[in-house]
Design a protein around this motif. Structure first.
Motif, PDB file in Angstrom:
ATOM      1  N   THR A   1       0.903  -1.313  -0.032  1.00 46.43           N
ATOM      2  CA  THR A   1       0.019   0.066   0.160  1.00 46.43           C
ATOM      3  C   THR A   1       0.895   1.132  -0.127  1.00 46.43           C
ATOM      4  O   THR A   1       0.390   1.972  -0.590  1.00 46.43           O
TER       5      THR A   1
ATOM      6  N   ILE B   1      -5.866 -10.715   5.897  1.00 46.36           N
ATOM      7  CA  ILE B   1      -7.059 -10.138   5.433  1.00 46.36           C
ATOM      8  C   ILE B   1      -7.039  -8.766   4.824  1.00 46.36           C
ATOM      9  O   ILE B   1      -7.126  -8.351   3.486  1.00 46.36           O
ATOM     10  N   VAL B   2      -6.598  -7.820   5.605  1.00 51.34           N
ATOM     11  CA  VAL B   2      -6.427  -6.408   5.134  1.00 51.34           C
ATOM     12  C   VAL B   2      -5.428  -6.323   4.146  1.00 51.34           C
ATOM     13  O   VAL B   2      -5.474  -5.561   3.123  1.00 51.34           O
TER      14      VAL B   2
ATOM     15  N   VAL C   1      -4.336  -8.618   1.800  1.00 50.34           N
ATOM     16  CA  VAL C   1      -4.760  -8.972   0.524  1.00 50.34           C
ATOM     17  C   VAL C   1      -5.759  -7.866  -0.171  1.00 50.34           C
ATOM     18  O   VAL C   1      -5.685  -7.622  -1.275  1.00 50.34           O
ATOM     19  N   ARG C   2      -6.692  -7.269   0.920  1.00 50.75           N
ATOM     20  CA  ARG C   2      -7.716  -6.398   0.375  1.00 50.75           C
ATOM     21  C   ARG C   2      -7.250  -5.058  -0.201  1.00 50.75           C
ATOM     22  O   ARG C   2      -7.884  -4.319  -1.122  1.00 50.75           O
ATOM     23  N   THR C   3      -5.883  -4.555   0.405  1.00 51.74           N
ATOM     24  CA  THR C   3      -5.541  -3.502   0.122  1.00 51.74           C
ATOM     25  C   THR C   3      -4.420  -3.363  -0.728  1.00 51.74           C
ATOM     26  O   THR C   3      -3.828  -2.474  -1.268  1.00 51.74           O
ATOM     27  N   TRP C   4      -4.185  -4.644  -1.047  1.00 50.29           N
ATOM     28  CA  TRP C   4      -2.760  -4.909  -1.920  1.00 50.29           C
ATOM     29  C   TRP C   4      -2.905  -4.134  -3.249  1.00 50.29           C
ATOM     30  O   TRP C   4      -3.798  -4.375  -4.199  1.00 50.29           O
ATOM     31  N   SER C   5      -1.881  -3.730  -3.785  1.00 46.78           N
ATOM     32  CA  SER C   5      -1.761  -3.067  -5.172  1.00 46.78           C
ATOM     33  C   SER C   5      -0.524  -3.363  -5.811  1.00 46.78           C
ATOM     34  O   SER C   5       0.785  -3.352  -5.194  1.00 46.78           O
TER      35      SER C   5
END
Lengths: 323, 244
Positions: free
Chosen positions: B158, B235-236, B238-242
């Motif tokens: 991130t 989980i966070v 993976v969800r915020t990964w760019s």
């Protein structure tokens, strides 16, 4: 489902948006096997977005994109071994050596090219043990090209392949591209170096502000958009109206010292022009005759802001139609 | 399999070549263990400082490898476009992440092989009487690896590379000083203690000490806090990964 007409790439009404910005706007074109297709445009024109959509990095907002008949996103696993990608810069560990990088990427594919042969092909044999961060700009570009060639891809995307490369390196890269073409591969080049595109490409796709401006072979574009002309450089100011009356054609002042006559460059007209210059004691520093170059066609169609013109190759009279 | 092996080999090779990785993964844990167990500069609640310090340094090694080293390297790989380049190859995300996890676990194993004999040589007496005890230690260390790998990848995926570098190092010092690694939380100011007790480093050190002394104090609470960290953070991440 490949197209019957030998097209490896099919783009139909492609739209790609970033939030409120439309990066690609209703773009359609095809790219055939055995040809080099150049995507031309100024920085920000949408060419990289288009290519990254074809490579599966970006999702189209609308429209259809196929590479070898496959969808770059949903068929990514099938498509990855069939395409080669050369990024504009980076994409390689700074601490990895040339040979390690080629070996690593070779391990990703079922039937990779021979690494030693590839080192010779891209001319990196002497620096095979040098880490990426210590390579020159041209060597980095050639390594990136080498990585793209490893899977012996059916379609290869080259982003600014000759940027920062010395003249010998450019020749080498052009030869490699020519070899790919002869092996019936589809080569897609994005560049804003119009001179390079003119040398390498069979088909030109001209993009401006995300829209298709022109699409065709260089010959087709020239016949459609190019006028016969004489351009010349004179460093001293002179009376353009007087010259125009003498030659019976308008003299266009293009840049501080450069002038253009949009007419057939006949021997008689050139003789009249040089005679008038001699009579008025003006030094003709350069004289070009022929059709407009790709750069001139581009400037006419796209009015780009930052297209890089080709470097001056000669100060003598030359005929650009010889290319 | 060929791609995974090659990727693990290159990740290990590059990690060994990076001087800063050797510093953070090996020299700092070994140096801290040697220095602080032979001097009395740190406050301690244990009878022998090494009994507190040895488990804490093992957790520090996990934090160094899985959060700092992996997080900083991945952040720079992201900014250099390496991850983007891999995305378009048959390597795939699963094998890339697997290679990173295998590399992290390999380095941690090497750290244990070096740190445990040094700690034993300095007078550490862990009370592991059965294979069950070794299993518990392995579970604690793996749980710690999941939590700190998650934190490292959350920041790497991130933040900009330079900010990620600063954040990883900053957080390392937070865990080191306030997370029960160098200073027992009971010795910190009262106002800070509740915050420190929520940090995963504190929970891990406590769990490890508990496992190593066969004690059952606050066993359930520590497991719950750590498992929550181990679920939420990945989980966070993976969800915020760019990728770029």
């Amino acid at each position: 489902m490949e197209n019957e007409n030998n097209d490896a790439i099919f783009v139909n009404s492609l739209v790609v948006c970033y939030k409120k910005t439309v990066a690609v706007n209703n773009l359609s074109f095809t790219a055939a096997k055995g040809e080099v297709t150049a995507l031309l445009g100024a920085n920000g024109a949408g060419k990289t977005t288009t290519v990254e959509t074809l490579e599966g990095y970006k999702m189209p907002t609308s429209g259809e994109v196929k590479v070898l008949g496959l969808n770059p996103i949903s068929d990514k696993a099938k498509l990855a071994p069939l395409i080669g990608i050369m990024l504009q810069q980076g994409g390689i560990y700074p601490g990895i050596t040339v040979k390690e990088a080629l070996r690593l990427f070779g391990s990703f594919y079922q039937n990779p090219k021979n690494i030693d042969q590839l080192l010779d092909t891209v001319g990196l044999r002497k620096v095979e043990k040098v880490s990426y961060r210590h390579l020159s700009g041209g060597e980095k570009q050639r390594l990136s090209l080498g990585l793209a060639l490893i899977p012996d891809p059916q379609v290869i995307f080259l982003d600014e392949p000759t940027a920062g490369v010395d003249p010998q390196g450019r020749t080498q890269i052009r030869e490699i591209i020519k070899g790919l073409k002869e092996k019936n591969r589809c080569v897609v080049v994005t560049t804003h170096e119009l001179d390079e595109a003119e040398r390498m490409a069979d088909t030109i796709v001209l993009i401006d502000n995300g829209k298709l401006v022109a699409n065709g072979t260089l010959k087709e574009l020239k016949s459609l958009y190019s006028k016969r002309q004489i351009s010349f450089v004179v460093s001293q100011p002179f009376d353009t109206n007087a010259l125009g009356s003498q030659l019976k054609t308008a003299v266009e002042h293009r840049s501080p010292n450069e002038y253009l006559l949009s007419c057939e460059p006949t021997p008689f007209l050139i003789s009249e022009l040089t005679g008038w210059m001699a009579k008025h004691n003006l030094l003709l520093e350069r004289l070009d005759t022929g059709s407009a170059s790709l750069e001139e066609i581009f400037l006419q169609l796209a009015e780009p802001s930052d297209v890089k013109p080709p470097p001056p190759t000669s100060t003598n009279t030359k005929n650009r139609t010889d290319r | 399999m060929k791609a995974l092996v090659a990727q693990v080999r290159i990740e290990l090779t590059l990690m060994m070549r990076r001087g800063e990785s050797l510093l953070i993964n090996l020299l700092i844990p070994v140096g801290f263990l040697l220095f602080f167990s032979t001097t009395k500069v740190l406050p301690s609640t244990a009878k022998h400082p090494i009994d507190f310090l040895a488990p804490a340094i093992l957790i520090l090694a996990v934090i160094s490898t899985s959060m700092v080293s992996l997080g900083i390297a991945t952040g720079f790989e992201r900014s250099y476009g390496v991850l983007k380049r891999f995305q378009a190859t048959p390597l795939g995300v699963f094998r890339l992440l697997s290679a990173k996890i295998i590399t992290t676990l390999t380095i941690e194993l090497l750290q244990l092989i070096i740190l445990i004999p040094i700690a034993l040589g300095l007078g550490w007496h862990p009370e592991l009487s059965s294979w069950q005890g070794f299993g518990d230690v392995a579970v604690v260390l793996i749980l710690g690896t999941i939590v700190f790998t998650g934190i490292g990848l959350l920041m790497a995926g991130t933040l900009k590379a330079e900010i990620n570098l600063a954040a990883c190092n900053g957080l390392y010092f937070v865990f080191l000083l306030l997370g029960g690694i160098m200073i027992p939380v009971q010795k910190l100011p009262d106002a800070i203690q509740p915050f420190s007790k929520l940090l995963p480093s504190y929970q891990l050190v406590q769990l490890l000490v508990t496992v190593l002394t066969k004690s059952r104090i606050a066993w359930e609470t520590q497991w719950i806090v750590l498992i929550l960290w181990a679920i939420i953070i990945p989980i966070v991440a993976v969800r915020t990964w760019s990728w770029e």
